[in-house]
Structures are given as structure tokens and as C-alpha cells.
Design a protein around this motif. Structure first.
Motif, PDB file in Angstrom:
ATOM      1  N   ILE A 177      47.167 -22.187  98.518  1.00  0.00           N
ATOM      2  CA  ILE A 177      46.191 -21.096  98.580  1.00  0.00           C
ATOM      3  C   ILE A 177      44.867 -21.686  99.058  1.00  0.00           C
ATOM      4  O   ILE A 177      44.352 -22.635  98.459  1.00  0.00           O
ATOM      5  CB  ILE A 177      46.010 -20.427  97.207  1.00  0.00           C
ATOM      6  CG1 ILE A 177      47.314 -19.760  96.750  1.00  0.00           C
ATOM      7  CG2 ILE A 177      44.882 -19.406  97.245  1.00  0.00           C
ATOM      8  CD1 ILE A 177      47.266 -19.201  95.350  1.00  0.00           C
ATOM      9  N   THR A 178      44.312 -21.152 100.146  1.00  0.00           N
ATOM     10  CA  THR A 178      43.031 -21.656 100.659  1.00  0.00           C
ATOM     11  C   THR A 178      41.863 -20.830 100.170  1.00  0.00           C
ATOM     12  O   THR A 178      40.763 -21.345 100.052  1.00  0.00           O
ATOM     13  CB  THR A 178      43.029 -21.689 102.200  1.00  0.00           C
ATOM     14  OG1 THR A 178      43.307 -20.369 102.686  1.00  0.00           O
ATOM     15  CG2 THR A 178      44.051 -22.673 102.725  1.00  0.00           C
ATOM     16  N   THR A 226      47.384  -8.485  89.724  1.00  0.00           N
ATOM     17  CA  THR A 226      47.459  -9.378  90.880  1.00  0.00           C
ATOM     18  C   THR A 226      46.191  -9.243  91.709  1.00  0.00           C
ATOM     19  O   THR A 226      45.431  -8.285  91.547  1.00  0.00           O
ATOM     20  CB  THR A 226      48.677  -9.059  91.773  1.00  0.00           C
ATOM     21  OG1 THR A 226      48.556  -7.720  92.250  1.00  0.00           O
ATOM     22  CG2 THR A 226      49.981  -9.243  91.020  1.00  0.00           C
ATOM     23  N   LYS A 227      46.009 -10.206  92.600  1.00  0.00           N
ATOM     24  CA  LYS A 227      44.867 -10.203  93.509  1.00  0.00           C
ATOM     25  C   LYS A 227      45.321 -10.785  94.834  1.00  0.00           C
ATOM     26  O   LYS A 227      46.311 -11.515  94.905  1.00  0.00           O
ATOM     27  CB  LYS A 227      43.717 -11.028  92.918  1.00  0.00           C
ATOM     28  CG  LYS A 227      44.075 -12.505  92.741  1.00  0.00           C
ATOM     29  CD  LYS A 227      42.943 -13.271  92.122  1.00  0.00           C
ATOM     30  CE  LYS A 227      43.354 -14.728  91.914  1.00  0.00           C
ATOM     31  NZ  LYS A 227      42.291 -15.526  91.324  1.00  0.00           N
ATOM     32  N   ALA A 267      48.285 -16.265 106.229  1.00  0.00           N
ATOM     33  CA  ALA A 267      48.931 -15.075 105.660  1.00  0.00           C
ATOM     34  C   ALA A 267      48.276 -14.715 104.334  1.00  0.00           C
ATOM     35  O   ALA A 267      47.759 -15.577 103.629  1.00  0.00           O
ATOM     36  CB  ALA A 267      50.418 -15.328 105.459  1.00  0.00           C
ATOM     37  N   GLU A 268      48.323 -13.422 103.992  1.00  0.00           N
ATOM     38  CA  GLU A 268      47.757 -12.970 102.732  1.00  0.00           C
ATOM     39  C   GLU A 268      48.869 -12.390 101.869  1.00  0.00           C
ATOM     40  O   GLU A 268      49.667 -11.579 102.332  1.00  0.00           O
ATOM     41  CB  GLU A 268      46.679 -11.912 102.986  1.00  0.00           C
ATOM     42  CG  GLU A 268      45.851 -11.612 101.765  1.00  0.00           C
ATOM     43  CD  GLU A 268      44.647 -10.740 102.070  1.00  0.00           C
ATOM     44  OE1 GLU A 268      44.710  -9.551 101.737  1.00  0.00           O
ATOM     45  OE2 GLU A 268      43.682 -11.264 102.646  1.00  0.00           O
ATOM     46  N   ILE A 269      48.932 -12.845 100.619  1.00  0.00           N
ATOM     47  CA  ILE A 269      49.930 -12.354  99.676  1.00  0.00           C
ATOM     48  C   ILE A 269      49.242 -11.971  98.372  1.00  0.00           C
ATOM     49  O   ILE A 269      48.075 -12.295  98.161  1.00  0.00           O
ATOM     50  CB  ILE A 269      51.040 -13.405  99.398  1.00  0.00           C
ATOM     51  CG1 ILE A 269      50.446 -14.640  98.694  1.00  0.00           C
ATOM     52  CG2 ILE A 269      51.772 -13.792 100.664  1.00  0.00           C
ATOM     53  CD1 ILE A 269      51.488 -15.578  98.128  1.00  0.00           C
ATOM     54  N   ASP A 272      60.172 -11.413 102.275  1.00  0.00           N
ATOM     55  CA  ASP A 272      59.266 -10.286 102.032  1.00  0.00           C
ATOM     56  C   ASP A 272      57.833 -10.718 101.704  1.00  0.00           C
ATOM     57  O   ASP A 272      56.982  -9.873 101.449  1.00  0.00           O
ATOM     58  CB  ASP A 272      59.812  -9.380 100.932  1.00  0.00           C
ATOM     59  CG  ASP A 272      59.997 -10.106  99.608  1.00  0.00           C
ATOM     60  OD1 ASP A 272      59.589 -11.278  99.489  1.00  0.00           O
ATOM     61  OD2 ASP A 272      60.552  -9.487  98.680  1.00  0.00           O
ATOM     62  N   GLY A 273      57.554 -12.001 101.692  1.00  0.00           N
ATOM     63  CA  GLY A 273      56.200 -12.481 101.447  1.00  0.00           C
ATOM     64  C   GLY A 273      55.750 -12.367 100.007  1.00  0.00           C
ATOM     65  O   GLY A 273      54.557 -12.345  99.737  1.00  0.00           O
TER      66      GLY A 273
END
Length: 187
Positions: free
Chosen positions: A133-134, A149-150, A158-160, A178-179
């Protein structure tokens, strides 16, 4: 040529002026009438999924698809370049073929490339990958009955959605299909 009795998941058929991959198949023998094979097929180029029924024993044209494990090297701006580890042959894969797989692939990552007559048909990633996670906002614990969640940005861009307690710099396991977040990875 093969018959419908030879169908199996992953087999690619050459029919209706296109290549169709067998996702599911079922041999059906009703109490009355002839046996048949019910299939779910996916168009390899467009991704369209159809249901098709064949009479049992019908001949179908199979396509030769070469599947090989390759290593992702780099993106040259338009194509993603992969290398076969055994022959050192480099294969360019277009962004259209890559699709969402580009969101979960790091340099030197492994992927399976399927080719038909020199044309790349599709790419398959491992079921899950470990990414860092960056960036993510600090989680605020409020009064909720279930875990919240956030959004989090991964090192690939990518954003999850991740649980509130995770912070930037944490390595997580992500489902490539599905990410979705699968869990935290401790080094």
C-alpha cells in the motif's frame, strides 16, 4: 477436430469466425430424447460469454493455443513486454489484451500468456499477488456494527478497499480476479 465428448475446461474452439474458450460443460442424458452437451463459452478476444448446446458426439474444431509462463519485464509506453524464461524470447502484449491484469502486475512478476498463431489471446495472473500500500487515509474508528473499509492505493496504482487499521507501507495479498483484499502479509 474433436468431438463434444472431448470437451474440457480451458479448451479453445474455433467456431463462428472466432475463438471461444470452454468455461464450463455438462453432458446431459435426458430420460427421453438424445444426449447433448451444454456449454458456457467465452470469446477470447471480446470477452463475451454465451451458452451453447451441442448434440452429443458432434465434431468441433479445436484451436491450437500455446500457453507459456513468462516474466513481465517493463512497459514501453504502448505495450507490456514479457519474456519467456526458457528461450529468452520477448513478447509484446497490448494494453487491450492486458486489461485489468496491469493493475496487479509488478516488474519481474510471473504470468501465463496464451498465444494462437503468434497472436496473444489473453493473459492469466496467479490467483493472488502481494502488493504494498503506497497511500491510504488514516482510519477513524467510529460506532459501526461491522468492520469498515477505506480506499487504498497500491504500488501499481490500482485502488482497492482495505480494512480501516491498515496503513501505508503495509503489504497485502490481493485477489487478481476481482481486486479484493485477502489479508495482510507479514515479512
Amino acid at each position: 477436430m474433436a468431438t463434444t465428448n472431448d470437451l474440457k475446461n480451458g479448451l479453445v474452439l474455433n467456431m463462428d469466425n472466432g475463438l471461444w474458450q470452454v468455461l464450463e460443460f455438462q453432458h446431459v442424458k435426458p430420460g427421453k430424447g438424445p444426449a447433448f452437451v451444454r456449454t458456457k463459452l467465452k470469446n477470447v478476444t471480446s470477452g463475451k460469454i454465451i451458452d451453447k448446446t451441442f448434440n452429443a458426439g458432434t465434431k468441433v474444431d479445436t484451436a491450437t493455443v500455446d500457453r507459456s509462463d513468462m516474466e513481465y519485464l517493463y512497459n514501453d509506453g504502448t505495450d507490456f513486454i514479457f519474456m519467456d524464461s526458457k528461450t529468452y524470447e520477448q513478447v509484446p502484449v497490448s494494453a487491450e489484451v492486458m486489461g485489468s491484469a496491469a493493475d496487479y502486475l509488478l516488474e519481474n512478476g510471473q504470468a501465463m500468456i496464451a498465444q494462437h498463431e503468434g497472436t496473444v489471446l489473453y493473459i492469466e495472473l496467479p490467483p493472488s499477488v502481494v502488493l504494498e500500500i503506497t497511500h491510504t487515509e488514516p482510519g477513524l474508528q467510529g460506532d459501526r456494527s461491522t468492520g469498515g473499509t477505506k480506499p487504498a492505493t497500491l504500488q501499481t496504482g490500482a485502488e482497492i478497499q482495505v480494512p480501516l487499521f491498515l496503513e501505508a507501507g503495509t503489504k497485502v495479498k490481493v485477489d487478481t480476479r476481482d481486486g479484493s483484499y485477502l489479508g495482510r502479509v507479514n515479512d
